[in-house]
Design a protein around this motif. Structure first.
Motif, PDB file in Angstrom:
ATOM      1  N   LYS A 142     -52.417 -23.683   5.628  1.00  0.00           N
ATOM      2  CA  LYS A 142     -52.631 -23.440   7.055  1.00  0.00           C
ATOM      3  C   LYS A 142     -52.044 -24.588   7.876  1.00  0.00           C
ATOM      4  CE  LYS A 142     -56.997 -21.072   6.058  1.00  0.00           C
ATOM      5  NZ  LYS A 142     -58.460 -21.084   6.319  1.00  0.00           N
ATOM      6  N   ALA A 143     -50.840 -24.966   7.519  1.00  0.00           N
ATOM      7  CA  ALA A 143     -50.214 -26.112   8.179  1.00  0.00           C
ATOM      8  C   ALA A 143     -49.831 -25.795   9.619  1.00  0.00           C
ATOM      9  CB  ALA A 143     -48.980 -26.551   7.391  1.00  0.00           C
ATOM     10  N   VAL A 144     -49.375 -24.565   9.866  1.00  0.00           N
ATOM     11  CA  VAL A 144     -48.855 -24.180  11.181  1.00  0.00           C
ATOM     12  C   VAL A 144     -49.416 -22.807  11.543  1.00  0.00           C
ATOM     13  CG1 VAL A 144     -46.778 -23.743  12.543  1.00  0.00           C
ATOM     14  CG2 VAL A 144     -46.714 -25.447  10.708  1.00  0.00           C
ATOM     15  N   LEU A 145     -49.919 -22.679  12.774  1.00  0.00           N
ATOM     16  CA  LEU A 145     -50.453 -21.409  13.254  1.00  0.00           C
ATOM     17  C   LEU A 145     -49.474 -20.796  14.245  1.00  0.00           C
ATOM     18  CD1 LEU A 145     -52.707 -19.280  13.514  1.00  0.00           C
ATOM     19  CD2 LEU A 145     -53.787 -20.763  15.230  1.00  0.00           C
ATOM     20  N   ALA A 146     -49.129 -19.523  14.027  1.00  0.00           N
ATOM     21  CA  ALA A 146     -48.200 -18.815  14.910  1.00  0.00           C
ATOM     22  C   ALA A 146     -48.899 -17.625  15.550  1.00  0.00           C
ATOM     23  CB  ALA A 146     -46.978 -18.334  14.127  1.00  0.00           C
ATOM     24  N   TYR A 147     -48.508 -17.322  16.792  1.00  0.00           N
ATOM     25  CA  TYR A 147     -49.100 -16.179  17.496  1.00  0.00           C
ATOM     26  C   TYR A 147     -48.030 -15.477  18.328  1.00  0.00           C
ATOM     27  CZ  TYR A 147     -52.787 -13.328  19.452  1.00  0.00           C
ATOM     28  OH  TYR A 147     -53.589 -12.264  19.775  1.00  0.00           O
ATOM     29  N   PRO A 148     -48.020 -14.137  18.321  1.00  0.00           N
ATOM     30  CA  PRO A 148     -47.026 -13.389  19.100  1.00  0.00           C
ATOM     31  C   PRO A 148     -47.315 -13.431  20.599  1.00  0.00           C
ATOM     32  CG  PRO A 148     -47.838 -12.077  17.234  1.00  0.00           C
ATOM     33  CD  PRO A 148     -48.766 -13.247  17.397  1.00  0.00           C
ATOM     34  N   HIS A 149     -46.308 -13.781  21.357  1.00  0.00           N
ATOM     35  CA  HIS A 149     -46.433 -13.807  22.811  1.00  0.00           C
ATOM     36  C   HIS A 149     -46.765 -12.425  23.371  1.00  0.00           C
ATOM     37  CE1 HIS A 149     -45.497 -14.656  27.009  1.00  0.00           C
ATOM     38  NE2 HIS A 149     -44.685 -13.623  27.000  1.00  0.00           N
ATOM     39  N   ASP A 150     -46.232 -11.380  22.759  1.00  0.00           N
ATOM     40  CA  ASP A 150     -46.434 -10.020  23.272  1.00  0.00           C
ATOM     41  C   ASP A 150     -47.911  -9.619  23.310  1.00  0.00           C
ATOM     42  OD1 ASP A 150     -43.719  -9.908  23.498  1.00  0.00           O
ATOM     43  OD2 ASP A 150     -43.401  -8.499  21.842  1.00  0.00           O
ATOM     44  N   HIS A 151     -48.732 -10.217  22.477  1.00  0.00           N
ATOM     45  CA  HIS A 151     -50.153  -9.858  22.472  1.00  0.00           C
ATOM     46  C   HIS A 151     -50.855 -10.275  23.763  1.00  0.00           C
ATOM     47  CE1 HIS A 151     -49.688  -8.460  18.514  1.00  0.00           C
ATOM     48  NE2 HIS A 151     -50.196  -9.464  17.824  1.00  0.00           N
ATOM     49  N   TYR A 152     -50.344 -11.315  24.406  1.00  0.00           N
ATOM     50  CA  TYR A 152     -51.045 -11.837  25.578  1.00  0.00           C
ATOM     51  C   TYR A 152     -51.095 -10.847  26.737  1.00  0.00           C
ATOM     52  CZ  TYR A 152     -51.634 -16.448  23.516  1.00  0.00           C
ATOM     53  OH  TYR A 152     -52.027 -17.490  22.710  1.00  0.00           O
ATOM     54  N   SER A 153     -50.091  -9.986  26.881  1.00  0.00           N
ATOM     55  CA  SER A 153     -50.140  -8.978  27.944  1.00  0.00           C
ATOM     56  C   SER A 153     -51.243  -7.965  27.676  1.00  0.00           C
ATOM     57  CB  SER A 153     -48.788  -8.272  28.071  1.00  0.00           C
ATOM     58  OG  SER A 153     -48.454  -7.584  26.880  1.00  0.00           O
ATOM     59  N   ILE A 154     -51.521  -7.703  26.410  1.00  0.00           N
ATOM     60  CA  ILE A 154     -52.601  -6.780  26.047  1.00  0.00           C
ATOM     61  C   ILE A 154     -53.954  -7.422  26.343  1.00  0.00           C
ATOM     62  CG2 ILE A 154     -53.635  -5.447  24.172  1.00  0.00           C
ATOM     63  CD1 ILE A 154     -50.850  -5.430  22.850  1.00  0.00           C
ATOM     64  N   GLY A 160     -54.773 -21.291  20.696  1.00  0.00           N
ATOM     65  CA  GLY A 160     -54.761 -22.503  19.894  1.00  0.00           C
ATOM     66  C   GLY A 160     -53.631 -22.561  18.888  1.00  0.00           C
ATOM     67  N   GLU A 161     -52.618 -21.692  19.076  1.00  0.00           N
ATOM     68  CA  GLU A 161     -51.516 -21.656  18.117  1.00  0.00           C
ATOM     69  C   GLU A 161     -50.545 -22.802  18.339  1.00  0.00           C
ATOM     70  OE1 GLU A 161     -49.841 -19.040  21.507  1.00  0.00           O
ATOM     71  OE2 GLU A 161     -51.799 -19.505  20.622  1.00  0.00           O
ATOM     72  N   ASN A 162     -49.866 -23.182  17.265  1.00  0.00           N
ATOM     73  CA  ASN A 162     -48.812 -24.184  17.350  1.00  0.00           C
ATOM     74  C   ASN A 162     -47.498 -23.589  17.822  1.00  0.00           C
ATOM     75  OD1 ASN A 162     -50.310 -25.140  14.395  1.00  0.00           O
ATOM     76  ND2 ASN A 162     -50.272 -26.563  16.122  1.00  0.00           N
ATOM     77  N   LEU A 163     -47.194 -22.372  17.340  1.00  0.00           N
ATOM     78  CA  LEU A 163     -45.937 -21.710  17.673  1.00  0.00           C
ATOM     79  C   LEU A 163     -46.238 -20.393  18.376  1.00  0.00           C
ATOM     80  CD1 LEU A 163     -44.028 -22.094  14.274  1.00  0.00           C
ATOM     81  CD2 LEU A 163     -44.349 -23.799  16.078  1.00  0.00           C
ATOM     82  N   THR A 164     -45.703 -20.210  19.567  1.00  0.00           N
ATOM     83  CA  THR A 164     -45.791 -18.932  20.249  1.00  0.00           C
ATOM     84  C   THR A 164     -44.438 -18.243  20.091  1.00  0.00           C
ATOM     85  OG1 THR A 164     -47.289 -19.938  21.863  1.00  0.00           O
ATOM     86  CG2 THR A 164     -46.426 -17.757  22.374  1.00  0.00           C
ATOM     87  N   LEU A 165     -44.461 -17.039  19.519  1.00  0.00           N
ATOM     88  CA  LEU A 165     -43.236 -16.360  19.122  1.00  0.00           C
ATOM     89  C   LEU A 165     -43.002 -15.103  19.951  1.00  0.00           C
ATOM     90  CD1 LEU A 165     -43.720 -16.526  15.243  1.00  0.00           C
ATOM     91  CD2 LEU A 165     -42.652 -18.233  16.744  1.00  0.00           C
ATOM     92  N   ALA A 166     -41.754 -14.855  20.288  1.00  0.00           N
ATOM     93  CA  ALA A 166     -41.380 -13.636  21.012  1.00  0.00           C
ATOM     94  C   ALA A 166     -40.553 -12.742  20.103  1.00  0.00           C
ATOM     95  CB  ALA A 166     -40.582 -13.987  22.266  1.00  0.00           C
ATOM     96  N   GLY A 167     -40.717 -11.431  20.291  1.00  0.00           N
ATOM     97  CA  GLY A 167     -39.929 -10.465  19.537  1.00  0.00           C
ATOM     98  C   GLY A 167     -40.488 -10.126  18.178  1.00  0.00           C
ATOM     99  N   VAL A 168     -41.793 -10.321  17.993  1.00  0.00           N
ATOM    100  CA  VAL A 168     -42.381 -10.078  16.680  1.00  0.00           C
ATOM    101  C   VAL A 168     -43.863  -9.764  16.837  1.00  0.00           C
ATOM    102  CG1 VAL A 168     -43.010 -12.506  16.268  1.00  0.00           C
ATOM    103  CG2 VAL A 168     -42.530 -11.013  14.313  1.00  0.00           C
ATOM    104  N   ASN A 169     -44.407  -8.975  15.889  1.00  0.00           N
ATOM    105  CA  ASN A 169     -45.847  -8.752  15.812  1.00  0.00           C
ATOM    106  C   ASN A 169     -46.234  -8.593  14.343  1.00  0.00           C
ATOM    107  OD1 ASN A 169     -45.555  -5.949  15.049  1.00  0.00           O
ATOM    108  ND2 ASN A 169     -45.083  -5.512  17.189  1.00  0.00           N
TER     109      ASN A 169
END
Length: 214
Positions: free
Chosen positions: A63-75, A91-100
């Protein structure tokens, strides 16, 4: 698989003490993180400058790095409009676009910057996420919607920077998407055959394998 995964932003944080007025009790978390610009060093257990307060349930190799999809935030904004949902809100380290969670799988290996990262498990939301935002049912809703995000282990240390692309280099288990893994873990009633199949995945985190084995 999404054609392009963009690393929108990088967040780090340190443990803070919060006060629960209802229970008259303090609690500690590093869930509040701030975005950083420029290159960031990624080590085997965390990003430089990032810390975890609960090393039993957070951090470590799986669990070194936590990633979360940016697209979820609109929901989430539609369901909880009282919150200004921004990158890093979970609380994610990486916010990612274009993925779920339907696009990526346990064991997927990515190159980003000079790092090599591998998906190890979905995130399991805890009560601290609810406390952070003052929404008692938030952690339960994350579980119910399966919009959990996921953890990554670091196969090769290096540097990353916001704005870079994540490139999938190897897919070991196309059958074990993050969405599928969540469905297995949160299934009611339990589906024993699915529990066994997922627990047998060697790239799944030790903690999830142990839980599914039980």
């Amino acid at each position: 698989m999404a054609d392009t995964i963009l690393l929108r932003s990088i967040q780090i944080g340190s443990p803070r003490v919060f006060h629960d007025a209802e229970k008259q009790k303090d609690w500690t978390s590093a869930i509040i993180k701030h975005a950083i610009d420029g290159p960031v060093r990624v080590g085997l257990t965390n990003l430089d400058g990032d810390q975890q307060s609960d090393l039993v349930h957070h951090g470590g190799r799986d669990k070194a790095v936590l990633a979360y999809p940016h697209d979820h935030y609109s929901i989430w904004a539609d369901e909880f409009p009282q919150i200004d949902w921004q990158d890093g809100a979970f609380g994610e380290n990486l916010t990612l676009a274009g993925v779920n969670g339907a696009d990526v799988c346990v064991g997927d290996i990515f190159e980003v910057g000079t790092c090599v990262l591998q998906i190890s498990q979905p995130r399991q939301p805890c009560w601290k996420l609810s406390k952070r935002w003052g929404i008692p049912k938030l952690a339960v809703r994350v579980q119910q919607t399966r919009m959990t995000g996921w953890y990554l282990r670091v196969l090769e240390q290096g540097e990353i920077e916001a704005g870079q692309k994540m490139t999938l280099t190897e897919r070991l288990h196309p059958e074990f998407t993050i969405d599928f893994a969540n469905e297995v873990m949160f299934a009611k009633p339990r589906r024993r055959e699915d529990d066994r199949r997922l627990a047998a995945c060697p790239e799944l985190s030790d903690s999830w394998r142990e839980t599914l084995d039980r």
